[in-house]
Structure formats: structure tokens, C-alpha cells
Design a protein around this motif. Structure first.
Motif, PDB file in Angstrom:
ATOM      1  N   VAL A 541       1.044  -1.367  -0.195  1.00 10.31           N
ATOM      2  CA  VAL A 541      -0.081  -0.161  -0.111  1.00 10.31           C
ATOM      3  C   VAL A 541       0.867   1.329  -0.288  1.00 10.31           C
ATOM      4  CG1 VAL A 541      -1.580   1.037   0.934  1.00 10.31           C
ATOM      5  CG2 VAL A 541      -1.995  -1.320   0.873  1.00 10.31           C
ATOM      6  N   ARG A 542       1.822   1.266   0.307  1.00 12.48           N
ATOM      7  CA  ARG A 542       2.836   2.088   0.732  1.00 12.48           C
ATOM      8  C   ARG A 542       3.758   2.636  -0.726  1.00 12.48           C
ATOM      9  NH1 ARG A 542       4.525   6.676   3.834  1.00 12.48           N
ATOM     10  NH2 ARG A 542       6.570   6.943   4.011  1.00 12.48           N
ATOM     11  N   CYS A 543       3.853   1.528  -1.476  1.00 15.97           N
ATOM     12  CA  CYS A 543       4.481   1.794  -2.631  1.00 15.97           C
ATOM     13  C   CYS A 543       3.729   2.292  -3.876  1.00 15.97           C
ATOM     14  CB  CYS A 543       5.119   0.218  -3.108  1.00 15.97           C
ATOM     15  SG  CYS A 543       6.467  -0.602  -2.617  1.00 15.97           S
ATOM     16  N   HIS A 544       1.952   1.608  -3.484  1.00 16.15           N
ATOM     17  CA  HIS A 544       1.229   2.262  -4.452  1.00 16.15           C
ATOM     18  C   HIS A 544       1.190   4.175  -4.119  1.00 16.15           C
ATOM     19  CE1 HIS A 544      -3.068   1.134  -6.096  1.00 16.15           C
ATOM     20  NE2 HIS A 544      -2.476   2.169  -6.759  1.00 16.15           N
ATOM     21  N   TYR A 545       1.025   3.661  -2.657  1.00 15.86           N
ATOM     22  CA  TYR A 545       0.805   5.722  -2.417  1.00 15.86           C
ATOM     23  C   TYR A 545       2.096   6.367  -3.428  1.00 15.86           C
ATOM     24  CZ  TYR A 545      -0.522  10.294  -0.558  1.00 15.86           C
ATOM     25  OH  TYR A 545      -0.586  11.591  -0.139  1.00 15.86           O
ATOM     26  N   LEU A 546       3.242   6.187  -3.268  1.00 19.28           N
ATOM     27  CA  LEU A 546       4.575   6.753  -4.100  1.00 19.28           C
ATOM     28  C   LEU A 546       4.408   6.692  -5.167  1.00 19.28           C
ATOM     29  CD1 LEU A 546       6.833   5.663  -1.837  1.00 19.28           C
ATOM     30  CD2 LEU A 546       5.728   7.437  -1.076  1.00 19.28           C
ATOM     31  N   GLU A 547       4.153   5.504  -5.569  1.00 21.40           N
ATOM     32  CA  GLU A 547       4.032   5.126  -7.844  1.00 21.40           C
ATOM     33  C   GLU A 547       2.843   6.408  -7.474  1.00 21.40           C
ATOM     34  OE1 GLU A 547       3.700   1.292  -8.801  1.00 21.40           O
ATOM     35  OE2 GLU A 547       4.578   0.726  -7.151  1.00 21.40           O
TER      36      GLU A 547
END
Lengths: 646, 138
Positions: A541-547
């Protein structure tokens, strides 16, 4: 149409529906058992599907966003409080992964109808509702329900379809694209956070109606029955059971006030002088009709009530529970529980999250208090603390996007950007989502939990407030590792689609819940594996937010400046507050504890350990992969902490 | 001799349906609250009350059964003989509380058999065991 059904693995219903709302095509597929095993269904499976399938530039309110509901692997499976259903999509409020869940009866009923998950794409050409009656699945015309309040639409659909349908609805707020709109079910249960109702509304989906008459097969029913029955009988006499059953979460209104963490007048202070008018005692004495439970729950935290205000029609609702009591009570300066209950009903019926909704109204009231908005902006009305009439008119302006109501339709952050004049300082949100009902200035762990919450400020991911009370409120050191642990264990319940309240309140150990999971699924996993799976979901979910948002993670993790600039002015915590340096220290510790670099970006090492190499590759392509940590990543992220019951 | 049945206090019911779940598990080894022998009526949004409906042991089902598929056991329960029941539904038509059930998987009707598993899990006292002592004929 009659859809093909598939036999389910243990604990699962068996079938997943994929529905293209634009074309009306309905496909049934065998539920992906590997996805369920590796991501635990519910929030986890939703996170993976959204990450894989929604383009990073997709408009959250456009056709390419998905709207998913999942009942997880434990909902409906004779597990205490196994009643949840999760909803997920890219959040229009935060522009990151969003998920929210609710109790009631819909989750179990979806599985009894034979479905684990429904994945919806596109936008329906006209207002529609999803009809599921065991093998029959249809998109039906909802023209006659469009425009109805959430609480009015549910009985209307029950009248038309039958009392034994379980129904989820949205209200006019969601129809009009208010970004903090919720989904309502069972006359007062909400999936309120991250604007899932807004996504449902953008897809022209007014409601979901489900009837199910089948059963759910589990791995070891005799073992499960014995295990669960023993838990229920053992906890019937737990000392927390009686207050919990009597007051529900409203019990904590007094507790929060006594401990000076209750948000008051838009988090200006943390102690409320009129608490006796809005606390649990007042709720039970003045408003209670009946105690109300979700499917299979013996704690009945739900309070079904009515609000009586002279000059207004008597309204029926569920609540106010704690969050609504705080955010629509002390945070708006309301003095009587009937006022709070009325606002609870109002927001439920128009279909706004009472937490973000309370935060938005409070922000508006503080803007009015400071002269940043005036009666000229409010169609001649005032917006004073403690006025139900003012709040009701303001909500009407927002729902119908009239005048400055349109500014507030996107939540406090977007409204502050319009209003300017440093109002962002007291827009009490993180990542665009409004804070829950605890002030973190003298509860630094809770503040860190808001700051780092993966879906924007929200207490449920890491309810750290009791840790602050137990471990010391004037120190921030060491709080990060507990926040990380809580951010792993608590969202597990959202993956499994069961309620978490009994775990903290009735001294039920995580191992007992994992044992239930093993009886249901036959997976034979241990608590460490469960926690690591939850950590995997968190990192994805963190990666998705950053992407999607394309900047170092740290830049998104700050609370509004009030958190460190304004010391608490009154009450038992007068003069207290965290400093900016302490906020930075907490973030430093938190990132190190997670195996992320000091910019708040996950490192390849931790992503590899979680089998998220594909996400590391994606971060690397956009220059946001965390730098290697000088001392490597911690072997285990987070430190187990047993919350103390209060 | 003791006659037993379920006693209901509607105002204590919270609508959790644990009773219906354990009923189905006990009798059919399945998690499926539709295979139940009691039900919870929910009256919402107004007036906002739950009403558990249970067998009152009135005996009307036995009177109308054309197959003699129901008999009364000495503890008061009305017992269905699955082998004799044809699922005709005549008993359902006369059951005032509406607590005789059919399910698409089953070819016989379901009536409460006094196992009282439901009362064990009810955490609010909405359903309890009611016992009445009856003098035996000598």
C-alpha cells in the motif's frame, strides 16, 4: 442471469464476480485461492488487485478505478464478530489505496450466497443497483432510489425485495461526488473512511442487495465449534463485557475527556466542559432504544437510538459510537446527546463519513470563528460552535455543492487550499483524510499512528492511545516499534474480515484467533506468518501511494502544523504538546524500524524479504526506491505489545 | 416430569444470530443460519426492535400433519421424523410464530427439538430454558 458457481476451498464461498458496469457484463470465476492464501482476502486481496490492475494515472472517480468488495476468509465462519465486509478502491480523498470495512450482516450473507469477492469496473450508464440472490446476479435499474437518503433507501429496497435481503446503500453525498462519502448498511453500520461511497457513487451504483441461503464449508468444523464456543463462554463473565454491552464504544467519551485527548472545537483543546451532556451515560439514558449486534457478535457494541430535538422530526439511527460522539460532539461544541445523535443521523442519511464529516464541519466552524469565512459565504447563516441548525445548513451546502460548500466537498485539506490564509495549519488531516477522535499532541504514539497510517489519518490501523497512557505521554522514544506492530496486527482483522474489538477488550490472544483461522482454512500458519503477511500488505500500500503521488514518502507523513505549534491551552494537559523535533525523531525511528530509508521510502531489502520485488522494481523506475540501510533492515519489524484493556 | 421450552425476552435480543448459527451447526454440521429452527425478526428502522421467534409447543403442527411425521417427546419437544415427512408444508401454514423451516437442501421440515444449544451462547438472556414440572399420571 444465473451465474456459474464454483466450490470453495475451506473457509471460502468459491466464486468471485467480475462486473463491468459500463457494458453490464457479469462474469463468474473461481475464487483465486492462491491470492486468498498469500494476501488473506479482504483488505489484502483488495490491495493486491488494485495495485495490479488500476493504472497509476487513473482518476479515482473515473471508469478505470475498480470498486471491490470482499468478505475475506473468516467472515461468516462462526468466529466471534465474524461479520465484516471490506470495500476498496483507489481513494479519491487520499489518491492512494483506500479500503474501509463495516460490520452488520452483508459480509457473511455474500458468502452464504456463494461469493467471496465482487470486482467492479467502469461506470454504469444509468443509476443501478447490484442484485444478488444466490445464483441470480443482476444489475438493476435504480432510478427510483437515486436521490434517496442512505437510511431511506435501505427500507425502500427491503420493502421491494424482501426483509431477508442485506443491503448497502449510498446517499446523495456520494451521488454528488463528495469525497468523504460512506457506504451504509443495516440501518447504521458504515464503511466510512477513504471515500468508498464516493467511488460507488461515481460508478452510478446506488446499492448492493444480497440474499444467500447456502453454507460455508470449513476445514475442521468440530474443532472450530469447540474453540469458539469456549472463547464465547469464557468471556461472557469478563469484567469489560458489561460496560461494553451497556455503552458500546461511547464508553470511551468520558475516558478520553478524563485523559485529555478528546478533540474539542476542531482540536483546539483536549478537554471538554460539557462532557456529561454527550457521554455514554447520556446516550443510554436519553436516546437508547435497543442494543444492536453484528452477525455472530456477543458484545453488541451497537446502540440503536432515536434523537429528539424540539422543532425537528424524531429520527432513528445507530449511534453515536465513540468516533462520532467525539467528532460530532465535543469537536463541534455540542452540549446535548440528542444534538450529536441528530447530526449522526443527518450525516448517515446524506451518506457522509461521520468522522471526516465531523472534521469538515469543525474546520468550517473554526474558519468562521476566525473570520476566514463569514455569513456572506454561508447564504446569510452563521456557523457557530454548538449549533445543530448551523451545522445542518452547512452540510446541505456541501452535499449540494452550493457556494463554498463545493470547497469543503473535498475534505479539509482541499478546503484549506481554497481558503488559504494559513488555514491548512488547523485542517486536521493527514494525506487528505481527517483525523479520528483523539488529539495526538499529548499522546505522541497516536500522533505517529495518524502520520504514518497507510490510508491517511485513521485510528483503526494503530490505536496507540492506550500505549501512550501506559508508557508515558511526554516521551516519544520507543513508540515507533509499537506503532509498527499495531499497524501489522490490527489490519489483519481487516484482511480476515472480522471485528478487532474483542481482541483488545476481552483479553483474547492473537494466537487464539490464528487458531480459529487454521480451523477454518486448514492453512496451519502461526502468528508470525500472519503478521508478516500483514506487513507485506502495508508495504504494498505504501509503494502504491508513492507510485501515484511521486515524491519521497516522508513529505506526506506530516500532521498539520497545529500539532507542534499550538500547545494544549486548557484542561489536565494544559501546556503540553510535541515539538517539531519530536515529530522528526518519531519519523526517523519509525522508518528505521520498518526497514525504510530516512526519506520514508521502502528499501529493496525489506521489499525482497516480503516477496515484493516487483514493487521494488516499480519504485526504482520512478526514483523512489529507498536507499539501502547502513546497518541492514531489522530481522523483525515492530515489537509485540499487549494492549491494556480500559 | 419436566416439560422444557425456550423462553424469550425480546427486549434483550441484540440480533446477533449466534443462536441460528449454533442451531445449524449442531443439527446439520454446517455453518448456514438458514438451516435453523428459530429465527430473529428485525423491525427496523422503526420501532427498532428484534423479536426472537421460537417454538411455543402449541402442537398445531402435530394436529395437521397428514403423514404422522411429528410426535411429541416427553420433554415437550415436537420431533419431526425425516423419513416420514414429505415436506408438504401444511404444518408451516398453521405455525403461528413461523418457526417451522424448509431448506432447498433438505426434504423434510425443521422444528426445534429442545437441544438448547442456542441458549448456551445467548449472552444477553434473550433466550433461556423454561422448565415446567408436570405431575405424572399414576
Amino acid at each position: 442471469m444465473i451465474v456459474q458457481k464454483y466450490p470453495g476451498a475451506d473457509g471460502l464461498a468459491g466464486t468471485t464476480l467480475r462486473i463491468n458496469l459500463t457494458t453490464g457484463e457479469i462474469k463468474s470465476l473461481p475464487t483465486d485461492t492462491r491470492l486468498m492464501r498469500e494476501w488473506f482476502g479482504g483488505r489484502g486481496a483488495i490491495a493486491k488487485i488494485i495495485y495490479d490492475e488500476v493504472p497509476r494515472d487513473a482518476d479515482p472517480l473515473g471508469p478505470k478505478n475498480l470498486f471491490i468488495m470482499s468478505a475475506g476468509v473468516m467472515s461468516g465462519c462462526f468466529i466471534p464478530a465474524g461479520a465484516k465486509i471490506g470495500f476498496g478502491s483507489v481513494s479519491p480523498l487520499t489518491n492512494g489505496h483506500g479500503d474501509s470495512n463495516m460490520g452488520g450482516h452483508l459480509g457473511p450473507t455474500l458468502k452464504f450466497a456463494g461469493y467471496d469477492m465482487v470486482i467492479m469496473s467502469g461506470i454504469a450508464p444509468k443509476p443501478s443497483y447490484l442484485f444478488i440472490d444466490d445464483d441470480v446476479v443482476e444489475l438493476r435499474d435504480a432510478s427510483q432510489y437515486w436521490g434517496m437518503g442512505s437510511l431511506e433507501c435501505e427500507p425502500a429496497l427491503k420493502k421491494d425485495l424482501g426483509e431477508d435481503f442485506e443491503i448497502a446503500t449510498i446517499g446523495p453525498a456520494a451521488e454528488n461526488g463528495i469525497l468523504f462519502s460512506c457506504i451504509t448498511h443495516d440501518f447504521g453500520r458504515q464503511a466510512g473512511r477513504t471515500g468508498q461511497g464516493a467511488v460507488m457513487g461515481s460508478k452510478k451504483l446506488k446499492a448492493i442487495a444480497v440474499r444467500g441461503t447456502g453454507g460455508i464449508k470449513v476445514h475442521d468444523l468440530a474443532g472450530l465449534t469447540e474453540h469458539v464456543t469456549a472463547i464465547i463462554k469464557r468471556t461472557q463473565t469478563h469484567p469489560n463485557m458489561e460496560p461494553w454491552q451497556k455503552y458500546g464504544t461511547a464508553f470511551f467519551i468520558d475516558w478520553s475527556n478524563k485523559n485529555a485527548v478528546i478533540p474539542t472545537r476542531n482540536f483546539q483543546t483536549t478537554h471538554y466542559e460539557n462532557i456529561d451532556g454527550i457521554n455514554g451515560e447520556a446516550l443510554v439514558e436519553k436516546c437508547l432504544i435497543t442494543h444492536k449486534a453484528c452477525f455472530g457478535c456477543w458484545m453488541n457494541c451497537g446502540k440503536y437510538t432515536k434523537a429528539v430535538i424540539p422543532g425537528k422530526k424524531t429520527v432513528y439511527l445507530e449511534g453515536p459510537e465513540y468516533e462520532t460522539g467525539a467528532l460530532c460532539g465535543s469537536n463541534l461544541g455540542m452540549t446535548d446527546i440528542n444534538q450529536v445523535a441528530y447530526l449522526n443521523w443527518l450525516l448517515d442519511n446524506v451518506g457522509m463519513d461521520t468522522m471526516s464529516g465531523g472534521g469538515v464541519i469543525a474546520f468550517g466552524m473554526e474558519c468562521f470563528q476566525r473570520g476566514l469565512i463569514t455569513t456572506d459565504d454561508l447564504e446569510g447563516h452563521t456557523l457557530n460552535w454548538g449549533s445543530v441548525e448551523d451545522a445542518e445548513h452547512f452540510v446541505d451546502m456541501i452535499v449540494n455543492r452550493r457556494g463554498i460548500g463545493d470547497w469543503f466537498a473535498g475534505g479539509t485539506k482541499r478546503a484549506a487550499e481554497k481558503i488559504g490564509r494559513d488555514s491548512i495549519k488547523f485542517a486536521m488531516q493527514v494525506k487528505g483524510q481527517e483525523m479520528s477522535g483523539y488529539d495526538g499532541r499529548h499522546a505522541p504514539g497516536m500522533l505517529l499512528a495518524y502520520m504514518t497510517c497507510d490510508i491517511g489519518a485513521h485510528h483503526n490501523r494503530a490505536w496507540t492511545i492506550t500505549v501512550d497512557m501506559a508508557e508515558g505521554r511526554d516521551t516519544v522514544e520507543g513508540r515507533a516499534k509499537v506503532v509498527v506492530y499495531l499497524q501489522h496486527i490490527r489490519p489483519l482483522f481487516d484482511c480476515w474480515c472480522i471485528c478487532r474489538l474483542f481482541w483488545g477488550e476481552l483479553d483474547i490472544e492473537p494466537e487464539e484467533i490464528v487458531e480459529s483461522l487454521n480451523h477454518i482454512t486448514g492453512w496451519n500458519i502461526d502468528t508470525a506468518e500472519a503478521l508478516k503477511t500483514s506487513e507485506k500488505v502495508w508495504n504494498l500500500v505504501r509503494c502504491h501511494y508513492l507510485e501515484r503521488n511521486r515524491a519521497n514518502g516522508r513529505t506526506f507523513d506530516y500532521p498539520p502544523a497545529r500539532s507542534w505549534e499550538d500547545k494544549i491551552p486548557t484542561g489536565p494537559s494544559a501546556g503540553k504538546g510535541v515539538s517539531k523535533e519530536q515529530v522528526e525523531t518519531m519519523l526517523d525511528e519509525y522508518y528505521a524500524c520498518r526497514g525504510w530509508d530516512n526519506d520514508g521510502n521502502p528499501s529493496r531489502e525489506v521489499l525482497h524479504d516480503l516477496k515484493l520485488d516487483f514493487a521494488a522494481d516499480n519504485l526504482e523506475k520512478i526514483g523512489l526506491l529507498g536507499k539501502p540501510l547502513p546497518d541492514g533492515i531489522p530481522a523483525v519489524r515492530g515489537e509485540r505489545y499487549k494492549p491494556k484493556a480500559f | 416430569m419436566e416439560i422444557k421450552r425456550i423462553k424469550v425476552v425480546s427486549s434483550k435480543c441484540t440480533g446477533c444470530r449466534l443462536c441460528m448459527q449454533i442451531c445449524a451447526i449442531s443439527h446439520h454440521e454446517e455453518i448456514n443460519p438458514r438451516k435453523t429452527r428459530l429465527k430473529i425478526e428485525a423491525h427496523f428502522p422503526e420501532p427498532g426492535v428484534y423479536k426472537p421467534r421460537v417454538c411455543t409447543q402449541c402442537g398445531k403442527c402435530l394436529e395437521v400433519c397428514p403423514e404422522n411425521a411429528i410426535y411429541r417427546r416427553e420433554d415437550g419437544a415436537f420431533i419431526v421424523i425425516p423419513e416420514k415427512c414429505t415436506n408438504c408444508g401444511e404444518c408451516i401454514a398453521v405455525c403461528k410464530p413461523g418457526v417451522i423451516f424448509q431448506h432447498r437442501d433438505l426434504d423434510y421440515v425443521l422444528i426445534c427439538d429442545n437441544c438448547f444449544k442456542c441458549t448456551e451462547l445467548c449472552n444477553t438472556g434473550a433466550i433461556t430454558i423454561h422448565t415446567r414440572v408436570v405431575k405424572e399420571d399414576k
